[in-house]
Design a protein around this motif. Structure first.
Motif, PDB file in Angstrom:
ATOM      1  N   ALA A   1       0.850  -1.197   0.000  1.00  0.00           N
ATOM      2  CA  ALA A   1       0.000   0.000   0.000  1.00  0.00           C
ATOM      3  C   ALA A   1       0.875   1.233   0.000  1.00  0.00           C
ATOM      4  CB  ALA A   1      -0.916   0.002   1.217  1.00  0.00           C
ATOM      5  N   GLY A   2       0.500   2.233  -0.752  1.00  0.00           N
ATOM      6  CA  GLY A   2       1.194   3.516  -0.738  1.00  0.00           C
ATOM      7  C   GLY A   2       0.203   4.602  -0.374  1.00  0.00           C
TER       8      GLY A   2
ATOM      9  N   SER B   1      -2.990   4.509  -2.357  1.00  0.00           N
ATOM     10  CA  SER B   1      -3.840   3.318  -2.375  1.00  0.00           C
ATOM     11  C   SER B   1      -4.222   2.825  -0.979  1.00  0.00           C
ATOM     12  CB  SER B   1      -3.140   2.177  -3.132  1.00  0.00           C
ATOM     13  OG  SER B   1      -1.923   1.833  -2.511  1.00  0.00           O
TER      14      SER B   1
ATOM     15  N   PHE C   1      -7.833   2.063  -0.062  1.00  0.00           N
ATOM     16  CA  PHE C   1      -8.445   0.847  -0.592  1.00  0.00           C
ATOM     17  C   PHE C   1      -8.217  -0.315   0.379  1.00  0.00           C
ATOM     18  CE2 PHE C   1      -8.434  -3.145  -2.850  1.00  0.00           C
ATOM     19  CZ  PHE C   1      -9.564  -3.058  -3.640  1.00  0.00           C
ATOM     20  N   TRP C   2      -6.956  -0.439   0.829  1.00  0.00           N
ATOM     21  CA  TRP C   2      -6.618  -1.577   1.695  1.00  0.00           C
ATOM     22  C   TRP C   2      -7.216  -1.409   3.072  1.00  0.00           C
ATOM     23  CZ3 TRP C   2      -5.628  -5.322  -1.226  1.00  0.00           C
ATOM     24  CH2 TRP C   2      -5.004  -5.113  -2.464  1.00  0.00           C
TER      25      TRP C   2
ATOM     26  N   HIS D   1     -10.348   2.972 -11.015  1.00  0.00           N
ATOM     27  CA  HIS D   1      -9.603   1.876 -10.381  1.00  0.00           C
ATOM     28  C   HIS D   1      -8.654   1.310 -11.426  1.00  0.00           C
ATOM     29  CE1 HIS D   1      -8.738  -1.232  -7.438  1.00  0.00           C
ATOM     30  NE2 HIS D   1      -8.582  -2.012  -8.476  1.00  0.00           N
ATOM     31  N   PRO D   2      -7.405   1.003 -11.095  1.00  0.00           N
ATOM     32  CA  PRO D   2      -6.733   1.276  -9.824  1.00  0.00           C
ATOM     33  C   PRO D   2      -6.562   2.777  -9.574  1.00  0.00           C
ATOM     34  CG  PRO D   2      -5.524  -0.365 -11.115  1.00  0.00           C
ATOM     35  CD  PRO D   2      -6.564   0.217 -12.006  1.00  0.00           C
ATOM     36  N   PRO D   3      -6.441   3.153  -8.323  1.00  0.00           N
ATOM     37  CA  PRO D   3      -6.391   4.573  -7.984  1.00  0.00           C
ATOM     38  C   PRO D   3      -5.021   5.193  -8.216  1.00  0.00           C
ATOM     39  CG  PRO D   3      -6.194   3.262  -6.002  1.00  0.00           C
ATOM     40  CD  PRO D   3      -6.389   2.287  -7.138  1.00  0.00           C
TER      41      PRO D   3
ATOM     42  N   LEU E   1     -11.491 -10.817 -13.727  1.00  0.00           N
ATOM     43  CA  LEU E   1     -11.526  -9.363 -13.951  1.00  0.00           C
ATOM     44  C   LEU E   1     -13.004  -9.013 -14.027  1.00  0.00           C
ATOM     45  CD1 LEU E   1     -10.120  -6.675 -14.803  1.00  0.00           C
ATOM     46  CD2 LEU E   1     -10.239  -7.523 -17.159  1.00  0.00           C
TER      47      LEU E   1
ATOM     48  N   ARG F   1     -13.292  -1.544 -13.389  1.00  0.00           N
ATOM     49  CA  ARG F   1     -12.911  -2.958 -13.378  1.00  0.00           C
ATOM     50  C   ARG F   1     -11.967  -3.232 -12.226  1.00  0.00           C
ATOM     51  NH1 ARG F   1     -11.681  -3.249 -19.447  1.00  0.00           N
ATOM     52  NH2 ARG F   1     -13.814  -3.352 -20.219  1.00  0.00           N
TER      53      ARG F   1
ATOM     54  N   VAL G   1      -9.652  -6.700 -10.272  1.00  0.00           N
ATOM     55  CA  VAL G   1      -9.202  -8.094 -10.305  1.00  0.00           C
ATOM     56  C   VAL G   1      -9.330  -8.712  -8.919  1.00  0.00           C
ATOM     57  CG1 VAL G   1      -7.122  -9.531 -10.493  1.00  0.00           C
ATOM     58  CG2 VAL G   1      -7.609  -7.824 -12.247  1.00  0.00           C
TER      59      VAL G   1
ATOM     60  N   PRO H   1      -9.757  -8.539  -1.699  1.00  0.00           N
ATOM     61  CA  PRO H   1     -11.117  -8.706  -2.210  1.00  0.00           C
ATOM     62  C   PRO H   1     -11.208 -10.016  -2.978  1.00  0.00           C
ATOM     63  CG  PRO H   1      -9.916  -7.077  -3.516  1.00  0.00           C
ATOM     64  CD  PRO H   1      -8.995  -7.511  -2.416  1.00  0.00           C
TER      65      PRO H   1
END
Lengths: 375, 404
Positions: free
Chosen positions: B173-174, B177, B180-181, B202-204, B249, B257, B259, B282
């Motif tokens: 994670a940064g 992101s 999200f986590w 997404h992805p952010p 996906l 979208r 994954v 997820p």
């Protein structure tokens, strides 16, 4: 201007194996020396070096080992095999701009005996964190996502993938430099090969190789006076698509497409003034069979979803050396060397004629392409 | 040694299906009653209709404690003998996919034919080095096929090589992101939303590609979506995971979208899925009706009585000292019982008249004595996805097919 200003004057390679028994740096040195010999040049003539990322063969290390003197051009292109034709473009740009006279492009890797790209052991970075932990941790799995969608969108079958590998192995079977020399396969062999990442089987994935290839680029004018007939660079392009990721560009509208190769294609045809109909042979990057079909479509050899017919009907000579599926996986550099041999008329599976030869680099990543022809 | 094993595997596989081996006893009420009691299944239809619970299919042809003779014609027995010889003396079942053409009636005499369909190894597993052996069996009554099964076991060398326990690949994670986590931890599927123009993404990332604003916010997704494409990963094995792994996906209903691993659904493009969370990631699962969860206190009595009622006399299911010697913490549930518990969980929910067409399960963490096994499930169409977890992790996941 790229057009016909520079040429590939020399090619060199090591043997292609599964265990070279030597360092990647030594492989690089052997290939670079061979390419310089082929061109009739000396290490002291080299003033530029360009290569890929993902290894430890720094330009300065190669320069030290071959005994080159001062360098005025050093560069590296990222994104794995997508760099193959882009390093040649780098050399052409340097030569054309007058920054360097003799630029050597090289790639050396112990991809089988050393670091294997197909293993699921790369710690993820930020982008990869959306894919690796979920189970898309290998290039094959990442490509399989696009391949599955391709089958769905166009009604293709896994046999259509299989025909790509059967053709590659047929060509490799008559190429003594190929790992699979003398070992052709049938479509039945493809069907029987184990799943790697459905819908990809083992025989849809290129081999893993140790080896090195180097190319000497210099001005077209100068190349004419060197030892070998020059392979003139008619076009050299790099390309990245919108919302580009490395192997996982899943977030744009079409997943079963390679828009980055479309970016390359438009430039290749534009720079050269050629069309797909002019191409005598194509060396298409074949790390995974589905991407060969998609490249044919992006390059304009056929419409969307029709790549399989080009293969089945053998409408275009593709990868006469056997490609990476059959000859060796040197990140596409062996394909450029094959294109040079086709231009020279010295290939083992020579395609007759004197028309231009197209080469592409790794797909699913920012990629690149070349068109080569005789002087 | 690998060559010897592979040569034996080829020989046995090429020999094809074994001759039909009859069950010792006909389908009978006392055995059914013992099984129902051990599984705790109160469904009255079996006694009422004189039929056997479908998950008992395999029970009838189990060899029993003292088989009259060593039946090396049986492909699994034959292959096991070869692996025993090579030092892979312990066994655990890992997968079982049963199809029921019809329920079995009391008095019927089954016969089973088996064939070897795969031997893969040597593999490093959490239990030690071993080989996966896959067989397919068909049960017949007077020549009529009544049930089929694909069965996979791991034959391993206990404690011989301390396996390198590889950890699953974890996300990084940064700053862009982390939301999200954190959402995954909180049980929320979050989508980045531009604080300026409202575009979802997404992805952010730090900037909005639509309007250029550097004002990322997020919304919580409904969690429903449609499979856009999928992959079934087989080779090489992923760290800390068992192949195959299905990854999808998914087009979320919000328009982005994403994954994730797909569990409990046969993959197909266009399938509707629902997001869930497992192991900090997820995951996609079936949409549909949530079954009430069921907790089972797995006492030694449950393990031993059900092992005996399924006629499985492997020592690891009744003898704690033997189990420990083979590298286990305690005695643990056998796969026939787990299959039975899955059947009971689904029929308890679906009602006594529900007819099962198949049970396909995969085992993960063993379920030991004194564990609590918690079943959850989701029904969609005529499939019910079932997961059974203990405190250590997922013991079983699978799909039960119910006749519509």
């Amino acid at each position: 201007m790229i057009a016909r200003s520079a040429a590939i004057a020399g090619i060199g390679a090591t043997e292609f194996s599964k265990d070279s028994g030597r360092s990647e740096l030594r492989l690089a040195v052997e290939a670079v020396r061979a390419a310089l010999d082929d061109a009739g040049l000396r290490p002291s003539d080299v003033d530029g070096l360009t290569t890929f990322s993902m290894d430890d063969n720094a330009e300065i290390a190669v320069a030290r080992e071959i005994g080159a003197g001062e360098l005025t051009f050093l560069s590296r292109i990222g994104y794995g095999g997508g760099a193959a034709c882009a390093v040649v473009q780098q050399a052409v740009l340097a030569v054309t701009a007058g920054i360097a006279e003799t630029v050597v492009c090289y790639r050396a890797l112990n991809e089988r005996s050393g670091r294997r790209f197909g293993q699921a052991n790369t710690p993820p970075g930020l982008d990869a964190s959306w894919h690796y932990p979920m189970g898309l941790a290998t290039p094959a799995a990442q490509v399989a996502m696009a391949a599955r969608r391709y089958l769905h969108d166009y009604g293709a079958t896994t046999d259509d993938f299989g025909r790509v590998t059967v053709a590659a192995r047929r060509h490799a079977a008559t190429n003594p430099a190929a790992w699979f020399y003398g070992r052709p396969i049938t479509l039945e062999d493809h069907r029987a090969s184990r799943w790697i990442a459905e819908p990809l089987r083992l025989l849809d994935c290129c081999q893993e190789s140790d080896g090195a290839v180097a190319l000497v680029v210099t001005a077209a004018e100068r190349a004419r006076d060197l030892r070998r007939a020059p392979a003139v660079v008619c076009a050299a392009a790099q390309g990245s698509g919108p919302d580009q990721f490395v192997m996982t560009s899943y977030y744009r509208d079409e997943v079963a497409a390679l828009p980055e190769m479309g970016v390359v294609a438009r430039q290749l045809w534009g720079q050269s003034g050629l069309t797909p109909a002019d191409v005598r042979a194509a060396v298409l990057y074949d790390h995974f069979t589905p991407y060969v079909l998609m490249q044919l479509e992006e390059l304009g050899f056929c419409g969307r979803g029709e790549g399989r017919h080009v293969i089945a009907e053998e409408r275009l000579p593709i990868n006469p050396h056997g490609g990476q599926l059959g000859e060796a996986y040197i990140h596409g550099m062996n394909g450029i060397a094959e294109a040079v041999r086709q231009v020279r008329g010295t290939a083992v599976n020579q395609v007759p004629g004197d028309g231009p030869v197209l080469v592409t680099a790794g797909t699913g990543v920012p990629t690149s392409g070349l068109i080569l022809s005789g002087a | 040694m690998t060559e010897t094993i592979e040569a034996a595997a080829r020989r046995i596989a090429e020999a094809g299906p074994s001759p039909a081996r009859p069950a010792r006893d006909p389908v009978n009420r006392p055995a059914i009653r013992d099984w129902l009691a051990a599984i705790g299944d109160a469904n009255p239809v079996y006694e009422r209709d004189g039929v056997a619970p479908p998950a008992m299919a395999q029970v009838w042809t189990m060899r029993g404690l003292r088989p009259a003779h060593e039946d090396l014609d049986d492909p699994l027995r034959g292959m096991s003998a070869v692996l025993d010889e090579a030092g892979y003396t312990s066994v655990v079942a890992t997968d079982c996919a049963q199809t029921y053409h019809r329920y079995l009636r009391e008095g019927e005499i089954l016969a089973v034919r088996g064939r070897l369909t795969g031997v893969a190894g040597p593999k490093r597993t959490a239990l030690g080095e071993g080989w996966f052996v896959t067989t397919e069996s068909v049960w017949e009554v007077a020549g009529e096929p009544v049930a089929e099964m694909r069965f996979r076991v791991l034959k391993y060398r206990p404690g011989a090589s301390a396996p390198v326990r590889s950890e699953p690949i974890r996300p990084v994670a940064g700053p862009d992101s982390a939301f999200f986590w954190a959402g995954v931890e909180a049980g929320e599927l979050r989508i980045q939303r531009c604080g300026e123009c409202g575009a979802l993404r997404h992805p952010p990332g730090p900037a909005c590609p639509a309007c250029g604003a550097l004002k990322p916010e997020y919304v919580v997704a409904a969690g429903t979506g449609t499979v856009h494409s999928y992959v079934v990963h087989h080779h090489p094995s992923l760290p800390g995971r068992r192949s195959p792994v299905t990854v999808a996906l998914v087009d979320l209903d919000e328009g982005v979208r994403m994954v994730g691993e797909l569990r409990g659904v046969h993959p197909s493009i266009g399938a509707r899925v629902q997001a869930g969370f497992a192991d900090g990631l997820p995951v996609w699962g079936p949409t549909g009706v949530e079954l009430p969860s069921w907790e089972l206190a797995v006492t030694p009595t449950v393990i031993i009585s059900s092992a005996l009622a399924t006629r499985d006399f492997q020592d690891v299911h009744h003898d704690r000292d033997a189990a420990v010697r083979r590298g286990s913490r305690d005695i643990f549930l056998n796969i026939l019982t787990t299959t039975g518990l899955v059947q009971r969980y689904v029929t308890d929910w679906a009602g006594p008249e529900a007819v099962l067409r198949g049970i396909e399960i995969r085992l993960g963490a063993p379920c030991y004595a004194y564990d609590t096994l918690t079943f959850t499930g989701q029904a969609r169409g005529d499939e019910v996805a079932v997961v059974g977890r203990t405190a250590t992790g997922e013991h079983v996941s699978g799909i039960v097919r119910v006749a519509s």
